[in-house]
Design an enzyme around this catalytic site. Structure first.
Site, PDB file in Angstrom:
ATOM      1  N   LYS A 121      64.898  26.382  42.003  1.00 19.74           N
ATOM      2  CA  LYS A 121      66.258  27.277  41.635  1.00 19.74           C
ATOM      3  C   LYS A 121      65.848  28.587  40.920  1.00 19.74           C
ATOM      4  O   LYS A 121      66.654  29.495  41.281  1.00 19.74           O
ATOM      5  CB  LYS A 121      66.967  26.490  40.530  1.00 19.74           C
ATOM      6  CG  LYS A 121      68.387  26.786  40.156  1.00 19.74           C
ATOM      7  CD  LYS A 121      68.738  26.398  38.761  1.00 19.74           C
ATOM      8  CE  LYS A 121      68.295  27.481  37.769  1.00 19.74           C
ATOM      9  NZ  LYS A 121      68.737  27.279  36.482  1.00 19.74           N
ATOM     10  N   ASP A 140      72.379  24.571  40.207  1.00 20.91           N
ATOM     11  CA  ASP A 140      72.109  24.120  39.046  1.00 20.91           C
ATOM     12  C   ASP A 140      72.904  22.985  38.777  1.00 20.91           C
ATOM     13  O   ASP A 140      73.524  22.591  39.518  1.00 20.91           O
ATOM     14  CB  ASP A 140      72.359  25.405  37.842  1.00 20.91           C
ATOM     15  CG  ASP A 140      73.581  25.899  37.851  1.00 20.91           C
ATOM     16  OD1 ASP A 140      74.306  25.488  38.610  1.00 20.91           O
ATOM     17  OD2 ASP A 140      73.920  26.380  36.826  1.00 20.91           O
TER      18      ASP A 140
END
Ligand code: SF4
Length: 281
Positions: A121, A140
């Protein structure tokens, strides 16, 4: 509505209310962004923004950070979650960029992922925001929750990577970066984890969660709590000790011990006991 059409409608609706979809992490260059994103893991952007001004005063460049020790970094980030690990990661990251990448923050997702403290991420956020990568669609907790609630992804997408893959299949590549920010900001301020603000949301006509909320039975008037904690509308029976049944979405529901119906109401509030599948991450 199929998921592609739903996604297009949702992005259009969100664009109208979020005119500047961009990161809220304050930064002036890729180095500062990378530090801020590493710090933001399991922590709010707001808190990160509070510590980064002093951090960048102490370590204005990547070289300065690479020359430091984790013990020098720790006091500046002690109010952030996991400060010990993050102090080590930040110094390790700076040293690796200095020694293995000639002092330049790498631009690709695989190269970024080689750095300490940088997972999929984080690498995607940096590649997308700092370098306009068209490969990135970081997922996320907000993106994960919102994508599920709205129905942009299927129930099989039970990891961030699966959500990312499904979103990439239904969104045009040119929209990936923007979609990431729109969904994060929507999740942070409107479609919040505990209590989504559906009444202030522009998405309801396209939202699967909202649609299911509307299908819940309305409250029943005139129930008598003195006769039992629950009332089964199907067999018109009061009871105190319910059984539990799983519905077709895999959610455990309160059911009537006599007839097994899940059409049950709380006698104190008159409200249905039915729960809707949710992703409160
Ligand atoms: S309608 Fe409610 S659940 Fe759906 S996206 Fe909006 S806030 Fe979230």
């Amino acid at each position: 509505m199929n998921r592609k059409a739903r996604a297009r409608a949702v992005l259009e609706a969100l664009r109208r209310v979020i005119p500047r979809p961009e990161t809220e992490l304050r930064h002036e260059n890729p180095y500062q962004l990378l530090v801020a994103v590493i710090l933001s893991a399991q922590c709010t952007d707001e808190r990160v923004n509070r510590v980064t001004p002093a951090f960048f005063e102490a370590f204005p460049t990547l070289e300065a950070l690479a020359a430091a020790e984790p013990e020098d970094v720790y006091p500046l980030i002690r109010s952030i979650s996991y400060p010990n690990n993050k102090a080590k990661h930040l110094v390790g990251m700076a040293r690796m960029v200095r020694d293995a990448f000639g002092g330049e923050i790498p631009r690709t997702i695989p190269a970024l992922q080689r750095l300490p403290g940088v997972g999929r991420k984080t690498a995607q956020v940096v590649a997308s925001v700092a370098f306009d990568s068209e490969e990135a669609l970081p997922v996320d907790t907000h993106v994960f929750r919102v994508a599920h609630r709205i129905g942009l992804v299927t129930d099989e997408a039970d990891t961030p990577l699966k959500v990312e893959r499904q979103l990439k299949r239904i969104l045009p590549r040119k929209d990936w970066g923007e979609a990431h920010h729109l969904l994060i900001l929507h999740g942070r301020y409107t479609c919040t984890a505990r209590r989504p603000k559906c009444e202030a949301c522009p998405v309801p006509p396209h939202c699967r969660y909202y649609e299911r909320l509307q299908k819940l039975p309305p409250p029943l008037d005139g129930l008598d709590p003195g006769r039992g904690a629950f009332f089964c509308k199907t067999c018109a029976r009061y009871f105190d000790a319910p059984v539990r049944h799983e519905d077709r979405y895999g959610v455990e529901q309160i059911a009537c011990p006599a007839c097994g119906s899940m059409n049950v109401f709380d006698t104190k509030t008159g409200r249905t006991t039915k729960r809707i599948k949710d992703y409160r991450v």
